[in-house]
Structure formats: structure tokens, C-alpha cells
Design an enzyme around this catalytic site. Structure first.
Site, PDB file in Angstrom:
ATOM      1  N   ASN A 137       0.488  -0.988   0.097  1.00  5.83           N
ATOM      2  CA  ASN A 137      -0.262  -0.151   0.193  1.00  5.83           C
ATOM      3  C   ASN A 137       0.576   1.197  -0.025  1.00  5.83           C
ATOM      4  OD1 ASN A 137      -2.091   1.490  -0.010  1.00  5.83           O
ATOM      5  ND2 ASN A 137      -2.900   1.154   2.358  1.00  5.83           N
ATOM      6  N   HIS A 151     -13.884  -5.245  11.854  1.00  6.06           N
ATOM      7  CA  HIS A 151     -13.679  -3.608  12.445  1.00  6.06           C
ATOM      8  C   HIS A 151     -15.038  -3.256  12.783  1.00  6.06           C
ATOM      9  CE1 HIS A 151      -9.731  -3.686  10.255  1.00  6.06           C
ATOM     10  NE2 HIS A 151      -9.897  -5.315  10.372  1.00  6.06           N
ATOM     11  N   ARG A 194     -13.035  -5.779  16.425  1.00  7.78           N
ATOM     12  CA  ARG A 194     -12.346  -4.976  16.844  1.00  7.78           C
ATOM     13  C   ARG A 194     -12.739  -3.597  16.870  1.00  7.78           C
ATOM     14  NH1 ARG A 194      -7.140  -2.842  12.746  1.00  7.78           N
ATOM     15  NH2 ARG A 194      -9.163  -1.083  12.931  1.00  7.78           N
ATOM     16  N   TYR A 245      -6.284   6.625  14.542  1.00 10.57           N
ATOM     17  CA  TYR A 245      -6.339   5.509  13.686  1.00 10.57           C
ATOM     18  C   TYR A 245      -7.937   4.585  13.964  1.00 10.57           C
ATOM     19  CZ  TYR A 245      -5.308   0.997  12.440  1.00 10.57           C
ATOM     20  OH  TYR A 245      -6.016   0.219  11.623  1.00 10.57           O
ATOM     21  N   ASP A 300      -6.275  -1.793  17.808  1.00  7.52           N
ATOM     22  CA  ASP A 300      -5.433  -2.126  16.996  1.00  7.52           C
ATOM     23  C   ASP A 300      -4.884  -0.723  17.988  1.00  7.52           C
ATOM     24  OD1 ASP A 300      -3.062  -1.925  15.858  1.00  7.52           O
ATOM     25  OD2 ASP A 300      -4.299  -2.023  13.376  1.00  7.52           O
ATOM     26  N   HIS A 326      -1.943   0.845  16.435  1.00  4.32           N
ATOM     27  CA  HIS A 326      -0.887   1.097  15.288  1.00  4.32           C
ATOM     28  C   HIS A 326       0.075   2.292  15.405  1.00  4.32           C
ATOM     29  CE1 HIS A 326      -1.844   2.649  10.929  1.00  4.32           C
ATOM     30  NE2 HIS A 326      -2.531   0.849  10.938  1.00  4.32           N
ATOM     31  N   GLU A 352      -3.058  -5.065  19.796  1.00  7.38           N
ATOM     32  CA  GLU A 352      -2.010  -4.688  18.611  1.00  7.38           C
ATOM     33  C   GLU A 352      -1.061  -3.457  18.222  1.00  7.38           C
ATOM     34  OE1 GLU A 352      -4.698  -6.063  14.905  1.00  7.38           O
ATOM     35  OE2 GLU A 352      -3.107  -4.560  13.115  1.00  7.38           O
ATOM     36  N   GLU A 409       2.443  -7.101  11.534  1.00 10.87           N
ATOM     37  CA  GLU A 409       1.936  -6.579  10.077  1.00 10.87           C
ATOM     38  C   GLU A 409       2.732  -5.513   8.987  1.00 10.87           C
ATOM     39  OE1 GLU A 409      -1.693  -4.509  11.405  1.00 10.87           O
ATOM     40  OE2 GLU A 409      -0.831  -2.569  10.602  1.00 10.87           O
ATOM     41  N   ARG A 430       1.904 -11.180  13.922  1.00 12.55           N
ATOM     42  CA  ARG A 430       0.346 -11.179  12.424  1.00 12.55           C
ATOM     43  C   ARG A 430       0.358 -11.074  10.949  1.00 12.55           C
ATOM     44  NH1 ARG A 430      -3.699  -8.589  12.736  1.00 12.55           N
ATOM     45  NH2 ARG A 430      -3.378  -6.569  10.808  1.00 12.55           N
ATOM     46  N   HIS A 474      -2.604 -10.384   9.361  1.00 17.16           N
ATOM     47  CA  HIS A 474      -3.278  -9.542   8.893  1.00 17.16           C
ATOM     48  C   HIS A 474      -4.031  -9.449   7.700  1.00 17.16           C
ATOM     49  CE1 HIS A 474      -2.095  -5.090   6.778  1.00 17.16           C
ATOM     50  NE2 HIS A 474      -3.159  -5.085   7.283  1.00 17.16           N
ATOM     51  N   ASP A 505      -5.958  -3.752   1.825  1.00 21.85           N
ATOM     52  CA  ASP A 505      -5.426  -2.997   1.326  1.00 21.85           C
ATOM     53  C   ASP A 505      -4.430  -4.483   0.590  1.00 21.85           C
ATOM     54  OD1 ASP A 505      -4.365  -1.627   3.703  1.00 21.85           O
ATOM     55  OD2 ASP A 505      -3.044  -2.979   2.899  1.00 21.85           O
ATOM     56  N   GLU A 518      -7.837 -11.552  10.524  1.00 23.47           N
ATOM     57  CA  GLU A 518      -8.602  -9.907   9.693  1.00 23.47           C
ATOM     58  C   GLU A 518      -9.201 -10.177   8.740  1.00 23.47           C
ATOM     59  OE1 GLU A 518      -6.005  -6.861   9.309  1.00 23.47           O
ATOM     60  OE2 GLU A 518      -7.283  -5.631   9.683  1.00 23.47           O
ATOM     61  N   TRP A 572       2.458   6.473  12.873  1.00 22.37           N
ATOM     62  CA  TRP A 572       0.968   6.791  12.153  1.00 22.37           C
ATOM     63  C   TRP A 572       0.607   4.953  12.225  1.00 22.37           C
ATOM     64  CZ3 TRP A 572      -1.445   3.582   8.361  1.00 22.37           C
ATOM     65  CH2 TRP A 572      -3.462   4.350   8.229  1.00 22.37           C
TER      66      TRP A 572
HETATM   67  C1  GCO Z   1      -5.159  -3.075  10.638  1.00 20.56           C
HETATM   68  C2  GCO Z   1      -3.791  -2.451   9.897  1.00 20.56           C
HETATM   69  C3  GCO Z   1      -4.257  -1.591   8.251  1.00 20.56           C
HETATM   70  C4  GCO Z   1      -3.076  -0.930   7.871  1.00 20.56           C
HETATM   71  C5  GCO Z   1      -2.757  -1.193   6.689  1.00 20.56           C
HETATM   72  C6  GCO Z   1      -1.964   0.082   6.254  1.00 20.56           C
HETATM   73  O1  GCO Z   1      -4.772  -3.882  11.153  1.00 20.56           O
HETATM   74  O2  GCO Z   1      -6.116  -3.993  10.026  1.00 20.56           O
HETATM   75  O3  GCO Z   1      -3.322  -1.862  10.923  1.00 20.56           O
HETATM   76  O4  GCO Z   1      -5.300  -2.132   8.262  1.00 20.56           O
HETATM   77  O5  GCO Z   1      -3.032   0.771   8.468  1.00 20.56           O
HETATM   78  O6  GCO Z   1      -3.032  -2.559   6.358  1.00 20.56           O
HETATM   79  O7  GCO Z   1      -1.874  -0.120   4.705  1.00 20.56           O
HETATM   80 MG    MG Z   2      -3.177  -3.556  12.713  1.00 15.28          MG
END
Ligand code: GCO
Ligand code: MG
Length: 402
Positions: A38, A123, A148, A160, A210, A212, A236, A262, A283, A312, A316, A339, A402
Site C-alpha cells: 500500500n 472492524h 475490533r 487511527y 489496534d 497502530h 495490537e 503486520e 500477524r 493481517h 489493501d 483479520e 501513524w
Molecule cells: C490493520 C492495519 C491496517 C493498516 C493498513 C496499512 O490492522 O488492519 O493496521 O489497516 O493500517 O494495512 O496499509
Molecule cells: Mg493493524
């Protein structure tokens, strides 16, 4: 002997950008691999087209392990998301071909089913707590067994994982979105809404969250402790995972289970996390961690240390990646959870897949190989659409993870 005759790389944007590799053998058998990274799609497309395809032509497609070693060791330069995604796409396509030649689904070649289906998490998100609770109710009604939960942090204008419309898509078409972040506000708020989810819906389903990559180890330890009564399935990416040792500190302070991986790409990136039992779920994904061959190796190492899988599976990653993940998930003894976010209709018109969802469980048809077909003509209607993931900035303007 059948040989690899052609390998084509498709970059298209049916709903979002995907890079897809298609290998064709001299017997006319085709195999698909997902090569989507991505926000950096063309780097992998070029790695494949300019550097790997010329090495593949004329090789025996049956020698999956040998080709993996040849591409990995032969590059001299090790690991990294671009290299490992390109190798992953080749590996997936070769497993797809092997399955079609054997007339068996890939999960049969991996040892057959260890389970009847694959539990997924969905999600739920909200711009505030009431809208989050409505979203959790919706997923409960749809029969998901694991959810989640993410909510925008009041006062800082975002966080996020909060969906804007029906679909969650963080990548923007212009330059990266810049989003504000306050660790203090998040740490005060997150435990309160996770508690409200349990108060309203009880403990009869798995709840995940998550972070993040946004906390330091001691902040993550504090969050983990604060939510122990919520009994998360996992917390996560509590802290950026380049520093594997950082997880030791979190571990010493909390019994909240930890998941990460991930953005990691090889067994070496997760070795200490696994062998020192610093995490509970690994993951890594089939697309970014070297394909089915390498993911199996990571998962087998994890099994020795009571670490379960939690691949993961954001949108994307293409439906080829999801199918490959489900083939692995069905077979490994230490499966934890997968996921899952549904792809939009345009995506599914390009990728026709045998993956099914029922009562929060994914399953596969008995189609040989990975069971996915790529409609090149449909893909041509959706040209590549350059996008960037967002950047987070602290309230003083400095860049944050991020
Ligand atoms: C998740 C992720 C994603 C990422 C994404 C970035 O746990 O699903 O953190 O949504 O942010 O894959 O491209
Ligand atoms: Mg994640």
C-alpha cells in the site's frame, strides 16, 4: 518438463490499488500472486518486472522452495517489504500452479484441514462512543464472533481506524493526509470506550483493539494494565516493532495479550518476539512476509513457543492474498484468528474467489490451487490511481508514528 513461460505484472485500481502477478507455464497453467504494498505499489511492480521475471523464465515451476531460496539469497540484499512482497507474489503463484497441476486446493498440499473454518474479526468503529456501540451491534447481528473496536479521540479530531463512510480506506489520492495525535488524550479515552463495549454487550465475543504503533513501551504497559478487566483478545501493535526488545517491558507489566507483525517481513524480524515469548499472536501476512513458504516457516517457529497466528487481512491486500491466507489458516495447528474486511464490489468483479463467509467464519471452495481468477479485461477499466497513507503529527507539529 513444464517450464515458466511468462510472468505478467498487473497494476490496477478496482476500488483501490492492487499489484497482481500472473505466471503461465509452458503447459498453459496459470498461477496468481498478490504483490500489493500500500502506497509503494510501483516499487514492487518494478522489482518483479525488472528484476525477478527475467530470472523466472525457463525454470521448473514445481521447485517452489528452490526458487524461493534462489530469489532470497540470490538478491544478496536481505529482507525488507519490497523484496519480500515480490518474492511472496512469486511463491503464491507457484503454489497456485502446483495445486492446479495436482488438481487439489493448496490447503490439501499443506497437509489438509486442521479445522472446519477460519474465525475472523471484523472492524467496528465510530466517530464517538454511541456510533461505535451501534457499529458493534451491527457486527454482532451479522454473526461475527470477534470484533475490533476503534473510536476517534475527542478533542484531537481523529485517530487511527475510524471509517468515514461504508469503507475504511486511509490512503488519499493527493499528498498524505496529516492527522493530529495526542497520546495523553488517547490513553485517557481508549480504556473508557472499550469498557463501555463490554458493559453493553458482555463477554460473549472476542474484543480486539489496534494501537497502530503509537505508544512507547511504558505507555503501552499502562494501557495494557488499564484494560485487563476488558479481557481483550489482543492489543495490537502497541509500540513500533523494529525494536523487538521493547516488548519485554510491556510483557513485564500486563497480562493483556499482545499481537504484532503486520509491517514485519521475515522470520528474522519476529524471531526474538517469538522465541522469548514476548507476544501472543504473530500477524505477518502472506503477501508481505515472503509468501506461503515463508509464512509457514514463521508459524511453525511460533507454534513451538505458544504463539498463535493472526494474519493481517486489511483490504489493501488483494483477494489473492486473502485466499492464500485462508489456505494456510485452515492447516496450521496454532491458528488464532484472521483479520477480515470485505472488499468492495469493483474489487470482486476483477478477482473471482472461492472464499466464503458464514457466521464470522471464512471457508474455501474445493477449487484447485488458490481458487482465485483474475479478470484482466475488467481490471483494464480501473487504471492505477496513486495514493499515500496518512502521516500523524503530535499537537506541537512534530511527526509521530501513524
Ligand atoms: C490493520 C492495519 C491496517 C493498516 C493498513 C496499512 O490492522 O488492519 O493496521 O489497516 O493500517 O494495512 O496499509
Ligand atoms: Mg493493524
Amino acid at each position: 518438463m513444464s517450464t515458466i513461460e511468462r510472468a505478467e505484472v498487473f497494476v490496477a485500481s478496482p476500488g483501490r490499488n492492487f499489484v497482481t502477478l500472473r505466471i503461465t507455464t509452458s503447459d498453459g497453467v496459470t498461477g496468481l500472486g498478490d504483490a500489493t504494498l500500500n502506497g509503494r505499489e510501483l516499487a514492487v511492480a518494478s522489482y518483479l518486472k525488472d528484476h525477478l521475471v527475467p530470472l523466472l523464465i525457463g525454470r521448473d515451476p514445481a521447485r517452489i522452495e528452490d526458487i524461493w531460496q534462489y530469489l532470497y539469497r540470490g538478491a544478496y540484499w536481505r529482507r525488507g517489504p519490497v523484496t519480500m512482497t515480490a518474492i511472496a507474489a512469486v511463491d503464491m503463484a507457484l503454489w497456485d500452479i502446483k495445486g492446479k497441476v495436482a488438481n487439489l486446493p493448496v490447503y490439501q498440499l499443506l497437509g489438509g484441514r486442521s479445522r472446519d473454518g477460519v474465525m475472523v474479526y471484523s472492524h467496528a468503529s465510530g466517530t464517538d462512543v454511541p456510533s461505535l456501540l451501534d457499529d458493534v451491534a451491527r457486527f454482532r447481528d451479522l454473526g461475527y464472533q470477534a470484533i475490533r473496536a476503534q473510536t476517534a479521540v475527542p478533542g484531537i479530531g481523529g485517530s487511527y481506524g475510524v471509517r468515514k463512510g461504508v469503507v475504511y480506506e486511509p490512503a488519499s489520492t493527493s499528498l498524505p493526509d496529516e492527522q493530529p495525535w495526542s497520546t495523553e488524550a488517547y490513553l485517557d479515552f481508549a480504556p473508557t470506550y472499550l469498557t463501555q463495549v463490554r458493559e453493553k454487550f458482555g463477554f460473549g465475543f472476542h474484543l480486539l483493539h489496534d494501537v497502530h504503533h503509537r505508544l512507547t513501551p511504558i505507555e503501552a504497559a499502562r494501557l495494557g494494565k488499564a484494560v485487563e478487566d476488558v479481557r481483550l483478545f489482543w492489543m495490537e501493535d502497541p509500540t513500533p516493532a523494529e525494536n523487538q526488545d521493547a516488548f519485554r517491558l510491556i510483557r513485564q507489566h500486563t497480562t493483556t495479550p499482545i499481537a504484532t507483525g503486520e509491517i514485519l517481513n521475515s522470520i528474522w524480524d519476529v524471531k526474538d518476539l517469538i522465541t522469548e515469548q514476548l507476544i501472543d499472536y504473530v500477524r505477518t501476512t502472506v503477501t508481505h512476509a515472503g509468501g506461503i513458504t515463508h509464512l509457514r516457516r514463521i508459524f511453525d517457529l511460533a507454534a513451538l513457543y505458544h504463539v498463535r497466528t493472526g494474519s493481517h487481512g486489511a483490504t489493501d491486500l488483494s483477494p489473492v492474498s486473502l485466499a492464500a491466507a485462508v489456505h494456510v489458516d485452515l492447516t496450521v495447528p496454532n491458528f488464532g484468528i484472521q483479520e477480515y474486511m470485505p472488499h468492495v464490489a469493483e474489487t470482486m468483479e476483477v478477482f473471482r474467489t472461492g472464499v466464503t463467509l458464514e457466521k464470522g467464519m471464512l471457508n474455501l471452495s474445493d477449487a484447485p490451487g488458490l481458487g482465485v481468477e483474475y479478470d484482466e479485461k475488467a481490471a483494464e477499466r480501473h487504471p492505477y490511481d496513486p495514493r499515500y497513507l496518512p502521516v500523524a503529527r503530535r499537537l506541537d507539529g512534530s511527526v509521530h508514528d501513524w
